[in-house]
Design an enzyme around this catalytic site. Structure first.
Site, PDB file in Angstrom:
ATOM      1  N   HIS A   1      71.021  12.343 -21.248  1.00 57.31           N
ATOM      2  CA  HIS A   1      69.867  12.736 -20.425  1.00 57.31           C
ATOM      3  C   HIS A   1      68.962  13.738 -21.143  1.00 57.31           C
ATOM      4  CE1 HIS A   1      71.420  10.727 -16.791  1.00 57.31           C
ATOM      5  NE2 HIS A   1      72.600  11.083 -17.252  1.00 57.31           N
TER       6      HIS A   1
ATOM      7  N   ASN B   1      71.855   9.023 -10.363  1.00 57.08           N
ATOM      8  CA  ASN B   1      71.052   8.127 -11.199  1.00 57.08           C
ATOM      9  C   ASN B   1      70.152   7.271 -10.315  1.00 57.08           C
ATOM     10  OD1 ASN B   1      71.910   8.765 -13.821  1.00 57.08           O
ATOM     11  ND2 ASN B   1      73.720   7.477 -13.654  1.00 57.08           N
TER      12      ASN B   1
ATOM     13  N   TYR C   1      80.288  19.408 -16.377  1.00 55.45           N
ATOM     14  CA  TYR C   1      78.860  19.788 -16.379  1.00 55.45           C
ATOM     15  C   TYR C   1      78.656  21.280 -16.615  1.00 55.45           C
ATOM     16  CZ  TYR C   1      76.833  15.237 -15.548  1.00 55.45           C
ATOM     17  OH  TYR C   1      76.401  13.946 -15.715  1.00 55.45           O
TER      18      TYR C   1
END
Ligand code: NDP
Length: 503
Positions: free
Chosen positions: A55, A128, A338
């Site tokens: 990303h 997404n 993350y």
């Protein structure tokens, strides 16, 4: 014209010689004492922070989420507490596999990451533009992403790597078909849907819990590039989606999405024919209809790309009271990974960067670290428990016990229908969802992409992948085989799948 300001160094010292370095005589050499030269060069040398490994290329905007329908029977989350309630949010779109300078119209899923600045903390919904994903176990993630990046030898993108991986991981088929359809090349970011993708849970004020999927439906409607247009646009304007978003917001044409949810009870989940926590599968909307929740509007461009978009950090672990996780293995894998990526890329204090910062009170005992610039909680105690401050953990936020019912807990070993059925939903998608026009483009996009498979394993990879398409739908398999010039009779018997395929 605004008020004139003096040019200064980073430490605030006014100076004059901005374009000429102090030198011994007009022709040089340069003097070491001109620290401003070093300051400028040294800062410039450090302008780049680590690129997101996935990303990397993204665009974002601020906006407002407004509740239009009451869902308090499912959740006590404050942002949904009453119809009409507004919450500020930030949405970052992205492509996935390309580098920061790659083209916006690449065939790729699109990231759809939202930060809601709620009064009970920031809720990050990091999804997404597809309701599903290529894999369902996070241990495969780095391998999968390597195949979307560059070949270690040629340093080029490699269809061979991609199709090799996909053909060896049949659970990817559903997402591969979404990717290869025209929705794999959306017309910018405004004309696509967004999905939380994972199954999450909602908890109401009676501590009752349901499973939930989040859908954001584009109010602009779906619009895609066909393959040739997307390829052409890569050369004409690689920043097409970025430009489209900034211009739309700048001109007051604010893009909107309708938030809808699907809800499944705990009992329904135990008996659902598919694993409801499998990220490669959807929940049928016929059985679990979409429920209206609210509307999200993007209405403010960030003023500085690096500060607000490049430094934005989203973490699926950041859920607020009334929203919680599910056993979805991909979600579970992302919960820790993350924040780990953000600490590497932005540092331990990444949540103090203004775009990431919760605008409401933060009270805890985390201290120090690189770039701690918010006063570090001043003279307040830095340990808990203590006898000095008045910070108390509130029992109302106590976690709920999770029922480890065998139907939920034993998915790891389950080999029956529903778990390893990678073909039913792709087959339904092909036969019942796609129009004839969509089908034609899907086949032509797949044939184009698979034509790039090369090298000594070419036939093996092509045949293995063809087998998956056949198992989803015989007509689809035949059309792709024909497009690739494969003799089906010769190719089919030697598949890695245990079940023979009859064509
Ligand atoms: P439904 O007929 O109730 O829903 C079909 C869904 O597909 C709708 O959400 C529709 O929404 C979406 N859709 C339509 N055209 C396309 C396209 N070209 N590419 C991707 N999505 C499209 O059926 P089910 O819910 O029973 O699902 C049937 C199949 O639809 C699934 O197996 C899955 O492949 C696909 N699908 C399912 C979704 C879900 O959440 N259940 C979501 C998206 C796809 P829209 O036209 O607004 O996109």
């Amino acid at each position: 014209m605004s008020e004139e300001k003096k040019l200064t160094t980073a430490s605030g010292i006014p100076y004059y010689h901005h374009e000429d370095t102090m030198s011994a005589g007009a022709r040089g050499p340069l003097l070491l004492q001109d620290f401003i030269l070093h300051e400028k060069m040294a800062h410039f040398n450090r302008e780049r922070i680590p690129e997101r490994v996935v990303h990397a290329k993204g665009s974002a905007a601020y906006g407002t989420f407004i509740v239009t329908h009451d869902i308090t029977k499912y959740t006590r989350a404050k942002l949904f507490s009453q119809v009409g309630k507004k919450t500020k949010m930030f949405l970052r779109f992205s492509t996935v596999g390309g580098e920061k300078g790659s083209a916006d119209t690449e065939r790729d899923p699109r990231g759809f990451a939202i930060k809601f600045y709620t009064e009970e903390g920031n809720w990050d919904l990091v999804g997404n533009n597809t309701p599903i994903f290529f894999i369902k176990d996070p241990k495969k993630f780095s391998d999968f992403i390597h195949t979307q990046k560059r070949d270690p030898y040629t340093n080029c993108k490699s269809p061979t790597m991609m199709w090799d991986f996909w053909s060896l991981n049949p659970e990817s088929l559903h997402q591969v078909m979404f990717l290869m359809s025209d929705r794999g090349t959306p017309y910018g970011y405004r004309h696509m849907h967004g999905f939380g993708s994972h199954t999450f849970s909602l908890i109401n004020d009676k501590n009752e819990q349901v499973w939930v999927k989040f859908h954001f439906k584009s109010a602009q409607g779906i619009k895609n590039f066909v393959n040739d247009e997307a390829v052409k646009m890569k050369g004409e304007d690689p920043d097409f989606a970025q430009r489209d978003l900034v211009n739309a917001i700048e001109s007051g044409d604010f893009p909107k999405w309708y938030l809808k949810i699907q809800v499944m009870t705990m009992e329904q989940a135990k008996n659902y024919r598919f694993n409801p926590f499998d990220l490669t599968k959807t929940w049928s909307q016929k059985e679990f209809p979409l429920i209206d929740v609210g509307i999200m509007e993007l209405n403010e461009n960030p003023r500085n790309y690096f500060a607000e978009v490049e430094q934005a950090a989203f973490a699926p672990a950041h859920v607020v009271d009334g929203i919680s996780y599910s056993p979805d293995k991909m979600l579970q894998g992302r919960l820790l990974s993350y924040p780990d990526a953000h600490r590497y890329r932005l540092g331990a204090n990444y949540e103090q960067i203004p775009v990431n910062k919760c605008p409401y009170a933060i009270n805890n005992y985390e201290r120090d670290g690189f770039m701690r610039v918010d006063g570090n909680a001043g003279a307040n105690p830095n340990y808990y428990p203590n006898s000095f401050d008045n910070i108390k953990p509130d029992e109302k936020y106590k976690g709920l016990p999770i029922e480890l019912d065998t139907n939920i807990a034993d998915w790891y070993d389950r080999n029956g229908q529903g778990e390893n059925d990678h073909y039913t939903q792709p087959g339904i998608f092909y036969r019942e969802v796609l129009s004839d026009y969509d089908k034609k483009n899907l086949v032509s996009n797949i044939v184009g992409a698979m034509s790039g498979i090369a090298g000594p394993k070419k036939n093996e990879i092509v045949n293995r992948q063809l087998c998956h398409f056949f198992r989803a739908d015989i007509g689809l398999g035949m059309a792709i085989a024909q497009g690739l010039g494969v003799n089906v009779e010769q190719a089919m018997p030697k598949q890695h799948d245990k079940q023979p395929v009859t064509v």
